[in-house]
Scaffold this motif. Structure first.
Motif, short mmCIF file in Angstrom:
data_model
loop_
_atom_site.label_atom_id
_atom_site.label_comp_id
_atom_site.label_asym_id
_atom_site.label_seq_id
_atom_site.Cartn_x
_atom_site.Cartn_y
_atom_site.Cartn_z
N TYR A 504 0.67 -1.32 0.05
CA TYR A 504 -0.01 -0.04 0.13
C TYR A 504 1.00 1.28 -0.12
O TYR A 504 0.52 2.18 -0.87
CB TYR A 504 -1.10 0.10 1.07
N ASP A 505 1.97 1.23 0.72
CA ASP A 505 2.70 2.46 0.88
C ASP A 505 3.36 2.56 -0.36
O ASP A 505 3.71 3.90 -0.91
CB ASP A 505 3.84 2.28 1.85
N ALA A 506 3.95 1.59 -1.09
CA ALA A 506 4.63 1.62 -2.47
C ALA A 506 3.71 2.09 -3.34
O ALA A 506 3.93 2.91 -4.44
CB ALA A 506 5.26 0.35 -2.94
N LEU A 507 2.45 1.79 -3.47
CA LEU A 507 1.39 2.18 -4.44
C LEU A 507 0.96 3.67 -4.13
O LEU A 507 0.72 4.29 -5.25
CB LEU A 507 0.27 1.22 -4.43
N HIS A 508 0.68 4.08 -3.01
CA HIS A 508 0.20 5.22 -2.56
C HIS A 508 1.13 6.36 -2.10
O HIS A 508 0.67 7.52 -1.72
CB HIS A 508 -1.11 5.07 -1.76
N HIS A 509 2.30 5.91 -2.09
CA HIS A 509 3.30 6.95 -1.51
C HIS A 509 2.92 7.43 -0.13
O HIS A 509 3.09 8.51 0.26
CB HIS A 509 3.54 8.02 -2.25
#
Length: 579
Positions: A504-509
């Motif tokens: 999720y962090d990688a996708l939504h920064h």
């Protein structure tokens, strides 16, 4: 028969002819005189010359050119007469006579026999002919005597010449001997002076060596003897010792290529060489250049005595530098052997004594430091660079090489991350890692600190930030994790508990995993966590709620909370390396 007056005139003419027959025989040998006499026999009458003899030693020897009438029988008759006048017999000849050719001496001198003349007549000769023969014999004897005297005079003259030549040669040899003796004396005096000067230099250098003055003592002695400033340099041109006025500050650093050319030139010459304003002698014991000794002589005042002193002092410097190198090599070997034994395990008492022998105090806290650099081979050059960086930070160390790693047993611990930047500057690259073991109070704890340092190094090299320094005390959970392929298990564990949040962090920064990590690090305190993240408390509550929803984990559950906390700690180490 001729009238008496006519016969008398004829006799006188023949006498005159005989008197002049031996004119011009000066310088002629006895054989020539005898042959001329034999030729005159027929001029005095009807007789003929049968043979002529010359004295050789104690006997008479027939001349070789007498013709076929001379026989051995005639030789026997002449030998029987033994130089006396007497008759000899010839076939079909009425009269034969052998005349002794004698030199008539004084009353106290015996007659000297020079030879014999043998003549024969078909008929018995008359009184006139015998008179003429007698005259011919006396003239022949006189000519032979003169020839003998001339020969003796020539021999005496030759002997005198030979004696004179010998005297001249002896005089020349005597003069040459005197000259050689004088030259030898001068050389001996010069050698004695040289030996006295060399002994002075040797004694001065020996006193300096006995006092343990080392290189400083050598250059001070050279300055005192020569009156010229002296300098000792290493093979690269760096100043090691100076004595005398005018020391440059800073000391000039020569160009490396020019320095090598200077050393090659000095090695090719058997004596010190002049290089601009200096006399230079190399210190090269066993053929290896270890340094150079210089006399500063811009005015060219150095004499032969100064050159010899420089040459002798350079030999002493070579021995001193070779001794220092041997001591350094022995100390280095002892240090490395000590480190090897410390890392493998050794008794405390023996370790303390050996460390003291190499100038290191093992008492007190120590740490083992291991260093590995990606683009540098683990060799002596690398170990020296690591040692310089460590000692530059004030660390007292025992260095060694183990496999592809530099190992330092250090008194105290390196400052917070200070060794890594210092070594990066020393090597000119930052592509390396350092591991520091935990504190060890005694030598028998060094193996444990060594293994801890290796573990810290491995963790650092396996992290996302592979370059840097890691302390074993900062590893946290990594202390209980095994090495090797278990890294894969660790990563699977992290993915199992944090995978949805990481994705999720990688996708939504976003920073949900970082928020969870800070939350656990602050013990679940909302205020401290919000302050660390620089967000509002309500924003923190929102993020924690999203973490529950996305990760599917209950933060109130004890097991879930523990696994999530371990996973975030490992994630933090994997992301940036141990702190």
């Amino acid at each position: 028969m001729a009238p008496p007056g006519v016969a008398h005139d004829l006799l006188l003419r023949r006498c005159l002819t005989l008197s002049t027959s031996f004119d011009g025989v000066d310088g002629q040998d006895e054989a020539g005189i005898l042959r001329r006499a034999m030729a005159q026999v027929s001029a005095v009458g009807t007789g003929r010359a049968e043979a002529g003899y010359l004295r050789l030693g104690e006997g008479l020897v027939r001349c070789p050119d007498d013709g076929p009438r001379a026989t051995e029988a005639l030789d026997a008759q002449v030998r029987e007469l033994a130089g006396r006048d007497g008759p000899v017999r010839f076939p079909r000849r009425a009269w034969g006579w052998a005349f002794g050719l004698r030199e008539r001496g004084g009353p106290d001198e015996p007659d000297g026999l020079h030879g014999a003349l043998v003549v024969s007549y078909r008929d018995r000769p008359g009184e006139d002919e015998r008179l003429l023969l007698s005259l011919l014999v006396r003239q022949t004897a006189a000519a032979l005597s003169a020839a003998a005297a001339h020969r003796r005079a020539d021999a005496a003259h030759r002997r005198a010449d030979a004696a004179h030549r010998r005297e001249r040669v002896q005089a020349q040899e005597l003069r040459r001997a005197r000259d050689e003796r004088e030259a030898i004396r001068r050389r001996l005096d010069s050698s004695l002076t040289d030996l006295c000067q060399l002994r002075e230099v040797h004694d001065a250098l020996a006193r300096s060596a006995a006092h343990g003055d080392g290189e400083d003592g050598i250059v001070r002695t050279l300055y005192r003897i020569t009156g010229l400033a002296a300098a000792a340099e290493d093979r690269f041109g760096n100043l090691r010792a100076w004595a005398g006025p005018g020391r440059p500050d800073p000391y000039p650093k020569p160009d490396p290529a020019h320095r090598e050319e200077l050393l090659r030139e000095a090695i090719r010459r058997p004596r010190p060489v002049r290089m601009r304003d200096r006399l230079v002698a190399v210190a090269d014991p066993r053929g290896e250049v270890l340094g150079a000794l210089c006399l500063v002589d811009p005015d060219g005042r150095a004499d032969e005595r100064a050159v010899r002193a420089l040459d002798h002092a350079a030999t002493s410097l070579g021995l001193e530098l070779a001794h220092l190198r041997e001591l350094a090599e022995v100390e280095l070997r002892l240090r490395r052997e000590l480190v090897d034994d410390l890392l493998s395990g050794t008794d405390d008492a023996g370790a303390y004594a050996r460390a003291e022998a190499v100038g290191h105090d093992l008492h007190g806290p120590h740490h083992v430091i291991v260093v590995r650099w990606t683009d540098r081979p683990a060799d002596d050059v690398f170990l020296k660079a690591v040692s310089r960086a460590a000692t530059g930070l004030g660390l007292r160390i025992l260095p060694a090489l183990r496999s592809d790693t530099a190992v330092l047993v250090a008194q105290g611990a390196p400052g917070e991350r200070s060794l890594y930047p210092a070594l990066s500057r020393e090597l000119g690259t930052d592509s390396g890692a350092i591991g520091v073991g935990a504190r060890c109070a005694t030598p028998h704890e060094v193996p444990r600190s060594y293994q801890e340092a290796l573990r810290a190094l491995e963790v650092r090299r396996g992290s996302h930030s592979a370059n840097g320094m890691t302390l074993y005390d900062d590893l946290g959970l990594y202390r209980i994790l095994r090495t090797g392929n278990d890294h894969c298990e660790v990563e699977r564990f992290v993915r199992e508990w944090l995978g949805p949040l990481l994705d999720y962090d990688a996708l939504h920064h976003t920073d949900l995993v970082e928020t969870l990590s800070q939350y656990f690090d602050r013990g679940g305190n909302y205020s401290e966590t919000a302050a660390a993240l620089v967000i509002h408390r309500s924003t923190l509550r929102y993020r924690l709620q999203r973490i529950r929803e996305i990760g599917g984990s209950d933060l109130a559950d004890v097991d879930s909370r523990l696994n999530l906390q371990v996973a975030t700690r490992i994630w933090k180490i994997m992301r940036s390396g141990p702190e």
